[in-house]
Design a protein around this motif. Sequence first.
Motif, PDB file in Angstrom:
ATOM      1  N   ASP A  51       3.770  12.634   3.480  1.00  0.00           N
ATOM      2  CA  ASP A  51       3.013  13.390   4.474  1.00  0.00           C
ATOM      3  C   ASP A  51       2.804  14.835   4.002  1.00  0.00           C
ATOM      4  N   LEU A  52       3.839  15.448   3.444  1.00  0.00           N
ATOM      5  CA  LEU A  52       3.716  16.818   2.942  1.00  0.00           C
ATOM      6  C   LEU A  52       2.703  16.891   1.792  1.00  0.00           C
ATOM      7  N   ILE A  53       2.758  15.908   0.901  1.00  0.00           N
ATOM      8  CA  ILE A  53       1.811  15.867  -0.221  1.00  0.00           C
ATOM      9  C   ILE A  53       0.381  15.792   0.293  1.00  0.00           C
ATOM     10  N   ALA A  54       0.154  14.899   1.251  1.00  0.00           N
ATOM     11  CA  ALA A  54      -1.191  14.729   1.797  1.00  0.00           C
ATOM     12  C   ALA A  54      -1.617  15.931   2.635  1.00  0.00           C
ATOM     13  N   ARG A  55      -0.714  16.431   3.468  1.00  0.00           N
ATOM     14  CA  ARG A  55      -1.022  17.531   4.385  1.00  0.00           C
ATOM     15  C   ARG A  55      -1.412  18.796   3.625  1.00  0.00           C
ATOM     16  N   HIS A  56      -0.786  18.995   2.465  1.00  0.00           N
ATOM     17  CA  HIS A  56      -1.048  20.211   1.682  1.00  0.00           C
ATOM     18  C   HIS A  56      -1.917  19.935   0.457  1.00  0.00           C
ATOM     19  N   ALA A  57      -2.506  18.731   0.428  1.00  0.00           N
ATOM     20  CA  ALA A  57      -3.441  18.352  -0.641  1.00  0.00           C
ATOM     21  C   ALA A  57      -2.873  18.639  -2.027  1.00  0.00           C
ATOM     22  N   LEU A  58      -1.648  18.202  -2.239  1.00  0.00           N
ATOM     23  CA  LEU A  58      -0.978  18.456  -3.508  1.00  0.00           C
ATOM     24  C   LEU A  58      -1.324  17.370  -4.528  1.00  0.00           C
ATOM     25  N   PRO A  59      -1.604  17.760  -5.762  1.00  0.00           N
ATOM     26  CA  PRO A  59      -1.972  16.776  -6.796  1.00  0.00           C
ATOM     27  C   PRO A  59      -0.744  16.065  -7.376  1.00  0.00           C
ATOM     28  N   ILE A  60      -0.105  15.276  -6.529  1.00  0.00           N
ATOM     29  CA  ILE A  60       1.076  14.501  -6.932  1.00  0.00           C
ATOM     30  C   ILE A  60       0.767  13.034  -6.665  1.00  0.00           C
ATOM     31  N   ALA A  61       0.828  12.209  -7.695  1.00  0.00           N
ATOM     32  CA  ALA A  61       0.576  10.782  -7.532  1.00  0.00           C
ATOM     33  C   ALA A  61       1.684  10.148  -6.694  1.00  0.00           C
ATOM     34  N   VAL A  62       1.346   9.069  -6.010  1.00  0.00           N
ATOM     35  CA  VAL A  62       2.321   8.354  -5.180  1.00  0.00           C
ATOM     36  C   VAL A  62       2.444   6.927  -5.705  1.00  0.00           C
ATOM     37  N   ALA A  63       3.682   6.509  -5.957  1.00  0.00           N
ATOM     38  CA  ALA A  63       3.913   5.162  -6.486  1.00  0.00           C
ATOM     39  C   ALA A  63       5.186   4.593  -5.879  1.00  0.00           C
ATOM     40  N   THR A  64       5.281   3.269  -5.867  1.00  0.00           N
ATOM     41  CA  THR A  64       6.457   2.626  -5.305  1.00  0.00           C
ATOM     42  C   THR A  64       6.817   1.390  -6.107  1.00  0.00           C
ATOM     43  N   LEU A  65       8.037   0.908  -5.907  1.00  0.00           N
ATOM     44  CA  LEU A  65       8.514  -0.313  -6.547  1.00  0.00           C
ATOM     45  C   LEU A  65       8.484  -1.453  -5.531  1.00  0.00           C
ATOM     46  N   GLU A  66       7.814  -2.529  -5.863  1.00  0.00           N
ATOM     47  CA  GLU A  66       7.819  -3.720  -5.010  1.00  0.00           C
ATOM     48  C   GLU A  66       8.674  -4.744  -5.722  1.00  0.00           C
ATOM     49  N   THR A  67       9.935  -4.824  -5.332  1.00  0.00           N
ATOM     50  CA  THR A  67      10.934  -5.595  -6.068  1.00  0.00           C
ATOM     51  C   THR A  67      10.782  -7.101  -5.935  1.00  0.00           C
ATOM     52  N   GLY A  68       9.987  -7.539  -4.966  1.00  0.00           N
ATOM     53  CA  GLY A  68       9.896  -8.968  -4.686  1.00  0.00           C
ATOM     54  C   GLY A  68      10.927  -9.420  -3.673  1.00  0.00           C
ATOM     55  N   GLN A  69      11.802  -8.473  -3.260  1.00  0.00           N
ATOM     56  CA  GLN A  69      12.831  -8.795  -2.270  1.00  0.00           C
ATOM     57  C   GLN A  69      12.799  -7.822  -1.096  1.00  0.00           C
ATOM     58  N   LEU A  70      11.725  -7.062  -0.953  1.00  0.00           N
ATOM     59  CA  LEU A  70      11.632  -6.108   0.152  1.00  0.00           C
ATOM     60  C   LEU A  70      11.332  -6.821   1.467  1.00  0.00           C
ATOM     61  N   HIS A  71      11.733  -6.180   2.561  1.00  0.00           N
ATOM     62  CA  HIS A  71      11.361  -6.681   3.880  1.00  0.00           C
ATOM     63  C   HIS A  71       9.843  -6.592   4.033  1.00  0.00           C
ATOM     64  N   ALA A  72       9.275  -7.494   4.806  1.00  0.00           N
ATOM     65  CA  ALA A  72       7.833  -7.451   5.067  1.00  0.00           C
ATOM     66  C   ALA A  72       7.448  -6.133   5.728  1.00  0.00           C
ATOM     67  N   GLU A  73       8.325  -5.590   6.574  1.00  0.00           N
ATOM     68  CA  GLU A  73       8.055  -4.325   7.250  1.00  0.00           C
ATOM     69  C   GLU A  73       7.932  -3.173   6.255  1.00  0.00           C
ATOM     70  N   THR A  74       8.692  -3.242   5.168  1.00  0.00           N
ATOM     71  CA  THR A  74       8.627  -2.196   4.147  1.00  0.00           C
ATOM     72  C   THR A  74       7.310  -2.278   3.387  1.00  0.00           C
ATOM     73  N   VAL A  75       6.959  -3.477   2.935  1.00  0.00           N
ATOM     74  CA  VAL A  75       5.725  -3.676   2.177  1.00  0.00           C
ATOM     75  C   VAL A  75       4.505  -3.273   3.014  1.00  0.00           C
ATOM     76  N   ALA A  76       4.577  -3.501   4.316  1.00  0.00           N
ATOM     77  CA  ALA A  76       3.445  -3.188   5.195  1.00  0.00           C
ATOM     78  C   ALA A  76       3.141  -1.693   5.252  1.00  0.00           C
ATOM     79  N   LEU A  77       4.092  -0.854   4.837  1.00  0.00           N
ATOM     80  CA  LEU A  77       3.853   0.589   4.845  1.00  0.00           C
ATOM     81  C   LEU A  77       2.857   1.013   3.764  1.00  0.00           C
ATOM     82  N   ILE A  78       2.719   0.228   2.718  1.00  0.00           N
ATOM     83  CA  ILE A  78       1.839   0.621   1.609  1.00  0.00           C
ATOM     84  C   ILE A  78       0.393   0.771   2.083  1.00  0.00           C
TER      85      ILE A  78
END
Length: 250
Positions: A51-78
């Motif tokens: 949220d801070l990155i987006a709110r302040h338009a900061l040039p920082i890439a966003v990435a995540t690890l999808e381990t194949g064992q995450l909760h569906a609720e976690t994956v849905a955040l992407i």
Amino acid sequence: MSAIALYARATAGFDERVAHAVAVLQSAATEHAGRIVQATSLGAEDMVITDLIARHALPIAVATLETGQLHAETVALIPRIEQRYGLAVEVFKPAQESVIHFVKTHGDKAMYESIDLRKQCCAIRKLEPLARMLAGASAWVTGLRREQSDTRAVVPFSEPDDKGRIKFNPLADWSWADVWHYIATHDVPFNPLHDEFMPSIGCAPCTRAIAVGEPFRAGRWWWEDEKAKECGLHVKDAPVSANSEIGAPR
């Protein structure tokens, strides 16, 4: 009870801590232009950082690890992040052949059998994809906080990792109340599992709800000794080979 109702509290110095976190991120983005990534776990702290990155338009890439064992609720955040902020979230997954070989050799419940097997699973599902995520980067951003555990009690705002990159921890001095006060104030999306007494959420087989009075990370790898409760992502010199074992955290 919702996590916001349970945890969100305005405390002295909150605005200053927010301003400092923004300053850390702005400085990091300037110093490492085009070579910095937020490695988000999609947990509450990392959602604040996104949220801070987006709110302040900061040039920082966003990435995540999808381990194949995450909760569906976690994956849905992407997709929620992408829709809410207009940011692309790059997703890194483990090498499928390594996962298949590990499960075929050790079974799908290997993590419960020994710390070594659990850490081999973490190496395959987290460390190797993280190495690919950070390839070419000179810095990365995490949601580590000093309050999270005894092993994180001295987390600095920035530190070198074992590969010579700089790891920035802009929320190092934030409390859990700060995190949720920010989420409530800015209507930040969060994992609904936080409403089910899961403050620290990882892979589904390795995460449970905590009871009143239990430590913040008690729901992670709860069958192991307290000192072993790291996957290696934030442990210096942790090997990343899918076939190697991870040494005990330091």
